[in-house]
Design a protein around this motif. Structure first.
Motif, PDB file in Angstrom:
ATOM      1  N   ILE A   1       0.904  -1.282   0.151  1.00 26.26           N
ATOM      2  CA  ILE A   1       0.190  -0.033   0.051  1.00 26.26           C
ATOM      3  C   ILE A   1       0.911   1.296  -0.141  1.00 26.26           C
ATOM      4  O   ILE A   1       1.706   1.452   0.964  1.00 26.26           O
ATOM      5  CB  ILE A   1      -1.055  -0.104   1.251  1.00 26.26           C
ATOM      6  CG1 ILE A   1      -1.776  -1.106   1.023  1.00 26.26           C
ATOM      7  CG2 ILE A   1      -1.610   1.278   1.189  1.00 26.26           C
ATOM      8  CD1 ILE A   1      -2.376  -1.420   2.505  1.00 26.26           C
ATOM      9  N   SER A   2       0.652   2.044  -1.059  1.00 26.83           N
ATOM     10  CA  SER A   2       1.476   3.401  -1.142  1.00 26.83           C
ATOM     11  C   SER A   2       1.332   3.999   0.157  1.00 26.83           C
ATOM     12  O   SER A   2       0.041   4.202   0.238  1.00 26.83           O
ATOM     13  CB  SER A   2       1.200   3.812  -2.416  1.00 26.83           C
ATOM     14  OG  SER A   2       1.883   5.314  -2.675  1.00 26.83           O
ATOM     15  N   ALA A   3       2.227   4.959   0.530  1.00 28.22           N
ATOM     16  CA  ALA A   3       1.968   5.965   1.509  1.00 28.22           C
ATOM     17  C   ALA A   3       1.344   7.328   1.013  1.00 28.22           C
ATOM     18  O   ALA A   3       0.822   7.997   1.684  1.00 28.22           O
ATOM     19  CB  ALA A   3       3.265   6.393   2.163  1.00 28.22           C
ATOM     20  N   ASP A   4       1.285   7.180  -0.551  1.00 31.52           N
ATOM     21  CA  ASP A   4       0.562   8.488  -0.997  1.00 31.52           C
ATOM     22  C   ASP A   4      -0.658   7.910  -1.650  1.00 31.52           C
ATOM     23  O   ASP A   4      -1.075   7.266  -2.247  1.00 31.52           O
ATOM     24  CB  ASP A   4       1.584   8.688  -2.485  1.00 31.52           C
ATOM     25  CG  ASP A   4       0.977  10.123  -3.010  1.00 31.52           C
ATOM     26  OD1 ASP A   4      -0.033  10.577  -2.485  1.00 31.52           O
ATOM     27  OD2 ASP A   4       1.590  10.343  -4.129  1.00 31.52           O
ATOM     28  N   ALA A   5      -1.842   8.386  -0.991  1.00 36.48           N
ATOM     29  CA  ALA A   5      -3.029   8.319  -1.328  1.00 36.48           C
ATOM     30  C   ALA A   5      -3.781   8.550  -2.351  1.00 36.48           C
ATOM     31  O   ALA A   5      -4.652   8.069  -2.844  1.00 36.48           O
ATOM     32  CB  ALA A   5      -4.084   8.899   0.139  1.00 36.48           C
ATOM     33  N   LYS A   6      -2.726   9.447  -3.275  1.00 39.26           N
ATOM     34  CA  LYS A   6      -3.169   9.779  -4.661  1.00 39.26           C
ATOM     35  C   LYS A   6      -3.045   8.535  -5.457  1.00 39.26           C
ATOM     36  O   LYS A   6      -3.668   8.260  -6.540  1.00 39.26           O
ATOM     37  CB  LYS A   6      -2.413  11.058  -5.243  1.00 39.26           C
ATOM     38  CG  LYS A   6      -2.728  12.182  -4.409  1.00 39.26           C
ATOM     39  CD  LYS A   6      -2.011  13.397  -4.767  1.00 39.26           C
ATOM     40  CE  LYS A   6      -2.258  14.507  -4.148  1.00 39.26           C
ATOM     41  NZ  LYS A   6      -1.330  15.799  -4.549  1.00 39.26           N
ATOM     42  N   GLU A   7      -2.522   7.651  -5.061  1.00 41.01           N
ATOM     43  CA  GLU A   7      -1.960   6.547  -5.822  1.00 41.01           C
ATOM     44  C   GLU A   7      -2.878   5.310  -5.753  1.00 41.01           C
ATOM     45  O   GLU A   7      -2.858   4.175  -6.144  1.00 41.01           O
ATOM     46  CB  GLU A   7      -0.465   5.961  -5.583  1.00 41.01           C
ATOM     47  CG  GLU A   7       0.428   6.996  -6.014  1.00 41.01           C
ATOM     48  CD  GLU A   7       1.955   6.338  -5.663  1.00 41.01           C
ATOM     49  OE1 GLU A   7       2.231   5.261  -5.426  1.00 41.01           O
ATOM     50  OE2 GLU A   7       2.947   7.214  -5.958  1.00 41.01           O
ATOM     51  N   TRP A   8      -3.657   5.315  -4.494  1.00 41.08           N
ATOM     52  CA  TRP A   8      -4.751   4.367  -4.252  1.00 41.08           C
ATOM     53  C   TRP A   8      -5.783   4.235  -5.295  1.00 41.08           C
ATOM     54  O   TRP A   8      -6.291   5.192  -5.789  1.00 41.08           O
ATOM     55  CB  TRP A   8      -5.403   4.655  -2.979  1.00 41.08           C
ATOM     56  CG  TRP A   8      -4.623   4.744  -1.942  1.00 41.08           C
ATOM     57  CD1 TRP A   8      -3.220   4.361  -1.487  1.00 41.08           C
ATOM     58  CD2 TRP A   8      -4.913   4.815  -0.426  1.00 41.08           C
ATOM     59  NE1 TRP A   8      -2.853   4.468  -0.412  1.00 41.08           N
ATOM     60  CE2 TRP A   8      -3.783   4.784   0.387  1.00 41.08           C
ATOM     61  CE3 TRP A   8      -6.096   5.221   0.072  1.00 41.08           C
ATOM     62  CZ2 TRP A   8      -3.991   5.135   1.834  1.00 41.08           C
ATOM     63  CZ3 TRP A   8      -6.077   5.285   1.654  1.00 41.08           C
ATOM     64  CH2 TRP A   8      -4.966   5.231   2.592  1.00 41.08           C
ATOM     65  N   VAL A   9      -6.196   2.936  -5.603  1.00 40.11           N
ATOM     66  CA  VAL A   9      -7.282   2.587  -6.316  1.00 40.11           C
ATOM     67  C   VAL A   9      -8.244   1.463  -5.762  1.00 40.11           C
ATOM     68  O   VAL A   9      -7.759   0.743  -5.050  1.00 40.11           O
ATOM     69  CB  VAL A   9      -6.779   2.171  -7.772  1.00 40.11           C
ATOM     70  CG1 VAL A   9      -6.226   3.401  -8.648  1.00 40.11           C
ATOM     71  CG2 VAL A   9      -6.062   0.766  -7.837  1.00 40.11           C
ATOM     72  N   CYS A  10      -9.406   1.653  -6.104  1.00 40.31           N
ATOM     73  CA  CYS A  10     -10.457   0.441  -5.401  1.00 40.31           C
ATOM     74  C   CYS A  10      -9.837  -0.882  -6.039  1.00 40.31           C
ATOM     75  O   CYS A  10      -9.712  -1.088  -7.249  1.00 40.31           O
ATOM     76  CB  CYS A  10     -11.762   0.659  -6.013  1.00 40.31           C
ATOM     77  SG  CYS A  10     -13.060  -0.575  -5.454  1.00 40.31           S
TER      78      CYS A  10
END
Length: 197
Positions: A165-174
């Motif tokens: 899990i990336s620390a950058d929330a902008k890289e998150w996807v469902c």
């Protein structure tokens, strides 16, 4: 309230000795509009005089940045820090205004109660203001944020994450549909979902 003026305001504050209601200079007409006789006011004007600051290279605790969300305790906001920068001088005078006229001199009036009664009213008003300020100081002294521990925090099961899990929330996807807006994360296993249920 018609405004937020205080004794620190440009024209000070006028407090009626009959009703104990306070008015700014611009709003005195609101009180005088329904008066049939002159009204006596306590006029208070506070002036702040900056203190000279010693430049000895040391930083004062009064100006230190807070390290926790608290008021009036070590490490929190100091409500008296600003007062350490200046001295205050409050000028008080008794003024009488007659309906439809400007100021009237106290000496020009025949007061039915006498000057002694005016002095007593002024002292009662100042005593009341001082007691109110002391009560407010006691009620607000030493406030600190209360952090409550969740009843689930001690028993939450931490499962190993199935993917990094990336620390950058902008890289998150469902995980299920690939959406990148309105996301949430399950703190037990790191599952990232979208939408609300």
């Amino acid at each position: 309230a018609a405004c937020f003026d205080s004794p620190l305001s440009k024209n000070g504050l006028y407090t009626s000795l009959q009703s104990w209601r306070s008015f700014s200079h611009d709003h005195l007409h609101l009180d005088l509009a329904h008066a049939s006789s002159p009204i006596t006011y306590l006029h208070q004007k506070t002036v702040r005089i900056m203190r000279e600051r010693a430049d000895n290279g040391s930083s004062s605790d009064a100006f230190a940045a807070p390290t926790k969300l608290a008021i009036g305790v070590d490490g929190g906001f100091d409500p008296d820090a600003e007062k350490a920068q200046y001295d205050e001088q409050t000028l008080r005078s008794v003024m009488v205004f007659a309906p439809g006229k400007d100021k009237v001199l106290l000496a020009d009036l025949e007061l039915p109660c006498g000057v002694e009664q005016v002095d007593l009213s002024v002292q009662a008003l100042l005593d009341y203001a001082e007691r109110s300020a002391q009560r407010a100081a006691v009620e607000s002294a030493g406030w600190e944020e209360e952090r409550k521990v969740s009843k689930y925090s001690q028993t939450i099961l931490q499962l190993p994450a199935k993917r990094a899990i990336s620390a950058d929330a902008k890289e998150w996807v469902c995980t299920s549909c690939g959406a990148n807006g309105n996301l949430w994360m399950n703190l037990s296993d790191g599952y990232i979902g979208s939408g609300r249920r």
